[in-house]
Design a protein around this motif. Structure first.
Motif, short mmCIF file in Angstrom:
data_model
loop_
_atom_site.label_atom_id
_atom_site.label_comp_id
_atom_site.label_asym_id
_atom_site.label_seq_id
_atom_site.Cartn_x
_atom_site.Cartn_y
_atom_site.Cartn_z
N LEU A 245 -14.26 -9.62 -7.60
CA LEU A 245 -14.34 -8.99 -6.28
C LEU A 245 -14.31 -10.01 -5.16
O LEU A 245 -13.78 -9.74 -4.08
N SER A 246 -14.83 -11.20 -5.40
CA SER A 246 -14.79 -12.23 -4.37
C SER A 246 -13.38 -12.77 -4.19
O SER A 246 -13.06 -13.34 -3.15
N ALA A 247 -12.52 -12.60 -5.17
CA ALA A 247 -11.14 -13.06 -5.08
C ALA A 247 -10.29 -12.11 -4.26
O ALA A 247 -9.17 -12.43 -3.91
N CYS A 248 -10.80 -10.92 -3.97
CA CYS A 248 -10.02 -9.96 -3.21
C CYS A 248 -9.81 -10.45 -1.79
O CYS A 248 -10.73 -10.92 -1.14
N VAL A 249 -8.58 -10.30 -1.32
CA VAL A 249 -8.23 -10.67 0.04
C VAL A 249 -8.25 -9.41 0.87
O VAL A 249 -7.66 -8.41 0.49
N SER A 250 -8.93 -9.44 1.99
CA SER A 250 -8.96 -8.25 2.83
C SER A 250 -8.75 -8.65 4.29
O SER A 250 -9.70 -8.72 5.06
N PRO A 251 -7.50 -8.91 4.66
CA PRO A 251 -7.23 -9.25 6.05
C PRO A 251 -7.46 -8.05 6.95
O PRO A 251 -7.41 -6.90 6.51
N ASP A 252 -7.71 -8.33 8.21
CA ASP A 252 -7.92 -7.26 9.19
C ASP A 252 -6.63 -6.50 9.40
O ASP A 252 -5.55 -7.07 9.45
N VAL A 253 -6.76 -5.19 9.54
CA VAL A 253 -5.63 -4.35 9.92
C VAL A 253 -5.85 -3.98 11.37
O VAL A 253 -6.78 -3.26 11.71
N VAL A 254 -5.01 -4.53 12.24
CA VAL A 254 -5.17 -4.33 13.68
C VAL A 254 -4.42 -3.08 14.11
O VAL A 254 -3.50 -2.62 13.44
N THR A 255 -4.80 -2.55 15.27
CA THR A 255 -4.07 -1.41 15.82
C THR A 255 -2.95 -1.90 16.71
O THR A 255 -3.03 -2.99 17.30
N LYS A 256 -1.90 -1.11 16.79
CA LYS A 256 -0.71 -1.49 17.55
C LYS A 256 -1.04 -1.68 19.02
O LYS A 256 -0.65 -2.68 19.63
N THR A 257 -1.72 -0.74 19.59
CA THR A 257 -2.13 -0.84 21.00
C THR A 257 -3.64 -0.69 21.06
O THR A 257 -4.25 -0.05 20.21
N GLN A 258 -4.21 -1.28 22.09
CA GLN A 258 -5.66 -1.21 22.26
C GLN A 258 -5.98 -0.84 23.70
O GLN A 258 -5.20 -1.14 24.62
N ARG B 166 -1.89 -12.83 9.73
CA ARG B 166 -0.67 -12.88 8.92
C ARG B 166 -0.82 -13.84 7.74
O ARG B 166 -0.40 -13.54 6.63
N GLU B 167 -1.40 -15.00 7.98
CA GLU B 167 -1.59 -15.98 6.91
C GLU B 167 -2.51 -15.42 5.83
O GLU B 167 -2.26 -15.60 4.63
N GLU B 168 -3.56 -14.75 6.24
CA GLU B 168 -4.50 -14.14 5.28
C GLU B 168 -3.79 -13.04 4.48
O GLU B 168 -3.98 -12.93 3.28
N ALA B 169 -2.96 -12.26 5.16
CA ALA B 169 -2.23 -11.19 4.48
C ALA B 169 -1.23 -11.76 3.48
O ALA B 169 -1.06 -11.21 2.39
N LYS B 170 -0.60 -12.85 3.82
CA LYS B 170 0.37 -13.47 2.90
C LYS B 170 -0.33 -13.94 1.63
O LYS B 170 0.26 -13.91 0.55
N SER C 180 -1.62 -3.90 -1.47
CA SER C 180 -1.50 -2.78 -0.55
C SER C 180 -2.12 -3.10 0.81
O SER C 180 -1.52 -2.86 1.85
N ASN C 181 -3.33 -3.66 0.79
CA ASN C 181 -4.00 -4.01 2.04
C ASN C 181 -3.26 -5.11 2.78
O ASN C 181 -3.14 -5.07 4.00
N ALA C 182 -2.75 -6.08 2.03
CA ALA C 182 -2.02 -7.18 2.65
C ALA C 182 -0.74 -6.68 3.32
O ALA C 182 -0.41 -7.09 4.44
N LYS C 183 -0.05 -5.79 2.65
CA LYS C 183 1.19 -5.22 3.22
C LYS C 183 0.88 -4.45 4.50
O LYS C 183 1.56 -4.61 5.51
#
Length: 108
Positions: A17-30, A52-56, A81-84
């Motif tokens: 579970l610690s190996a899981c990468v979970s980058p932030d998913v930002v909203t298009k507009t704020q 982006r680097e975290e997602a990659k 899925s989360n990274a994409k």
């Protein structure tokens, strides 16, 4: 013996579970985008690069992802899925910020 097995499984699960990468998913507009200064736009663009680097990392065959696949294979599907999703969201947000910077004539 059973206690050692349980402890081993608990540690392996924690590692997976610690190996899981979970980058932030930002909203298009704020809310407040129109009020951003050129400096704030630049800061947000830099933050998007970090996301982006975290997602990659989540989409790559890193050692962490391989370990997760061996110990808990559904984590790999979740990572990818989360990274994409995070990468797509970061790209959309980037487009919004670049357009806003152009409208404000920011020099980035």
């Amino acid at each position: 013996m059973k206690l050692n097995l349980r402890i081993g499984l608990a540690l392996a699960s924690a590692l997976a579970l610690s190996a899981c990468v979970s980058p932030d998913v930002v909203t298009k507009t704020q809310v407040g985008d129109a009020k951003l200064t050129c400096t704030e736009i630049e800061v947000q663009l830099n933050q998007l690069e970090d996301i982006r680097e975290e997602a990659k990392k989540g989409k790559s065959m890193s050692g962490e992802n391989i370990a997760a696949a061996l110990l808990f294979w559904p984590a790999v599907i979740g990572n990818h899925s989360n990274a994409k999703q995070a990468l797509e969201a970061a790209n959309e947000r980037h487009e919004v910020l670049v357009a806003l910077a152009e409208r404000k004539r920011c020099k980035l």
